[in-house]
Design a protein around this motif. Sequence first.
Motif, PDB file in Angstrom:
ATOM      1  N   VAL A  84       1.009  -1.160   0.008  1.00 43.20           N
ATOM      2  CA  VAL A  84      -0.011   0.008   0.307  1.00 43.20           C
ATOM      3  C   VAL A  84       0.835   1.351  -0.043  1.00 43.20           C
ATOM      4  N   GLU A  85       2.030   1.435   0.890  1.00 45.88           N
ATOM      5  CA  GLU A  85       2.884   2.588   0.865  1.00 45.88           C
ATOM      6  C   GLU A  85       3.462   2.688  -0.601  1.00 45.88           C
ATOM      7  N   VAL A  86       3.906   1.457  -1.221  1.00 49.59           N
ATOM      8  CA  VAL A  86       4.541   1.683  -2.428  1.00 49.59           C
ATOM      9  C   VAL A  86       3.603   2.172  -3.480  1.00 49.59           C
ATOM     10  N   LEU A  87       2.240   1.897  -3.369  1.00 45.85           N
ATOM     11  CA  LEU A  87       1.217   2.163  -4.491  1.00 45.85           C
ATOM     12  C   LEU A  87       0.899   3.615  -4.137  1.00 45.85           C
ATOM     13  N   LYS A  88       0.993   4.094  -3.101  1.00 43.50           N
ATOM     14  CA  LYS A  88       0.445   5.493  -2.540  1.00 43.50           C
ATOM     15  C   LYS A  88       1.780   6.477  -3.223  1.00 43.50           C
ATOM     16  N   GLU A  89       2.812   5.978  -3.084  1.00 39.92           N
ATOM     17  CA  GLU A  89       4.008   6.677  -3.620  1.00 39.92           C
ATOM     18  C   GLU A  89       3.955   6.905  -5.008  1.00 39.92           C
ATOM     19  N   GLN A  90       3.602   5.797  -5.731  1.00 40.19           N
ATOM     20  CA  GLN A  90       3.284   5.817  -7.248  1.00 40.19           C
ATOM     21  C   GLN A  90       2.225   6.578  -7.482  1.00 40.19           C
ATOM     22  N   ILE A  91       1.040   6.495  -7.035  1.00 42.35           N
ATOM     23  CA  ILE A  91      -0.017   7.559  -7.208  1.00 42.35           C
ATOM     24  C   ILE A  91       0.374   8.960  -7.052  1.00 42.35           C
ATOM     25  N   LYS A  92       0.958   9.213  -5.871  1.00 44.31           N
ATOM     26  CA  LYS A  92       1.595  10.481  -5.757  1.00 44.31           C
ATOM     27  C   LYS A  92       2.305  11.199  -7.081  1.00 44.31           C
TER      28      LYS A  92
END
Length: 145
Positions: A73-81
């Motif tokens: 989830v943290e990796v995906l949040k960073e990618q979304i950002k």
Amino acid sequence: MNSQCYTVAMDLGVCQLRNFSISFLSSVLGKESATVTVDNSSSGASVVAIDNKIEQAMDLVKSHLMYAVREEVEVLKEQIKELMERNTQLEQENNLLKTLASPEQMAQFQAQVQTGGSPTGAAQALPPSGPTQVLPSAQNSGASG
């Protein structure tokens, strides 16, 4: 099979789990006729101990899965950002290019988009019509060259 093992449905499940565990252990050890025995006359304490071990194993699996999910989830949040920032940058660039393009260039661009042509190749081949506006970064690079 001992009849006292089947007095309650829960006991039936525990007995089946024991038999499965013995069979599984035998197959893992590679012995077709392993001599593993279970004392069916043991008290309910062994059943509770087995239940506790199963619960501990399930908790451990749950903890590992939750950790992995949180990490993902943290990796995906960073990618979304990063993608949102890139999208904003491209939208700003697109708006700037639209304001700098002449009406003829915009009309030709729209025509090529509708026909499915490559707008970048045709835009480069177009001779400038009317006064040409130069971006500040292009002025700097042209002056230094």
